[in-house]
Design a protein around this motif. Sequence first.
Motif, short mmCIF file in Angstrom:
data_model
loop_
_atom_site.label_atom_id
_atom_site.label_comp_id
_atom_site.label_asym_id
_atom_site.label_seq_id
_atom_site.Cartn_x
_atom_site.Cartn_y
_atom_site.Cartn_z
N MET A 1 9.78 -2.12 -6.43
CA MET A 1 10.48 -1.70 -5.23
C MET A 1 11.81 -2.42 -5.10
SD MET A 1 8.72 0.58 -3.69
CE MET A 1 9.72 0.59 -2.21
N CYS A 5 14.47 -1.69 2.10
CA CYS A 5 14.14 -0.26 2.06
C CYS A 5 14.55 0.35 3.40
CB CYS A 5 12.64 -0.09 1.85
SG CYS A 5 12.06 1.62 1.85
N GLU A 103 -3.03 7.39 -2.61
CA GLU A 103 -2.02 6.34 -2.44
C GLU A 103 -2.53 5.18 -1.59
OE1 GLU A 103 2.02 9.08 -2.65
OE2 GLU A 103 1.11 8.68 -0.69
N LEU A 175 1.06 -1.14 -6.78
CA LEU A 175 2.05 -0.08 -7.00
C LEU A 175 1.92 0.53 -8.40
CD1 LEU A 175 5.14 -1.68 -5.23
CD2 LEU A 175 3.89 0.36 -4.49
N LYS A 180 0.10 2.63 -2.44
CA LYS A 180 1.23 2.23 -1.60
C LYS A 180 0.81 1.36 -0.41
CE LYS A 180 4.04 6.30 -2.68
NZ LYS A 180 4.80 7.44 -2.10
N ASP A 196 4.89 -0.12 -0.23
CA ASP A 196 6.03 0.79 -0.31
C ASP A 196 6.43 1.20 1.10
OD1 ASP A 196 7.88 2.76 -0.66
OD2 ASP A 196 6.64 4.06 -1.92
N CYS A 199 6.88 4.83 3.05
CA CYS A 199 5.89 5.70 3.70
C CYS A 199 5.78 5.44 5.20
CB CYS A 199 4.53 5.52 3.04
SG CYS A 199 3.75 3.92 3.35
#
Length: 227
Positions: A1, A5, A103, A175, A180, A196, A199
Amino acid sequence: MTFPCPIKLYDSSMAEDILMTPAAFRRIWFHTTEVKSEICSTGWNPEKIKRSMYGTAVYLARKKWDLDDLLGDLLGPIDREILVKGLRSTKMIACVLALQTDEVMSCFPSERAPNGKTEQELLNYLNKNVPQDEVGLRSGIQHIGTDGSSTRVRFGRNPVSGDNQKNKEIARYFLTNGIKAIRFFEHSEEVVAVFDPGCIRVLPKSTKFEVHPFSDILAANDPGSTL
């Protein structure tokens, strides 16, 4: 990642994606932080979190998360007043998740706990399954089992920074396997670690919890559920 983000704000076009999220993760979650304004302006950066032990992740709970006052914050039902108050908080970010079944992970099996869900069962799972790199092979505590087996315990209850090698290893493990977000219970409280942040859908202050899809989510979830 790659961090930070960018923040993704929820809008009505995302409703069906939210409702497709697996039931155990289909909640209204809160992230408690002292740097809410920074996150909202620059994005999520779990590497900056000062104290974490289950991986480089954004940690979410059902209410304000304060280890110094767990009983005061976590007891009692989650009602609309609490949710609205959370939206307006200067130290809490309200959100929902957009995830697929493959996920997420909410069971961490071992020989002793085939349906492991607690923080200790998660740590046991991590020590058993997260691959060891050269640093990992030299770190940790050697534990000798009753059967004479030897296990190097690298992951424990001592929190370290989000950019610590151990936390990065955990995040990389999940990951790499397409996971996630994970869900577990810490001090009997429901917690999600999001590896992550893409999401996450942040709820604006104007969110109305009595309308679709939030009315559906709230109706489907008992705050005390252990599903």
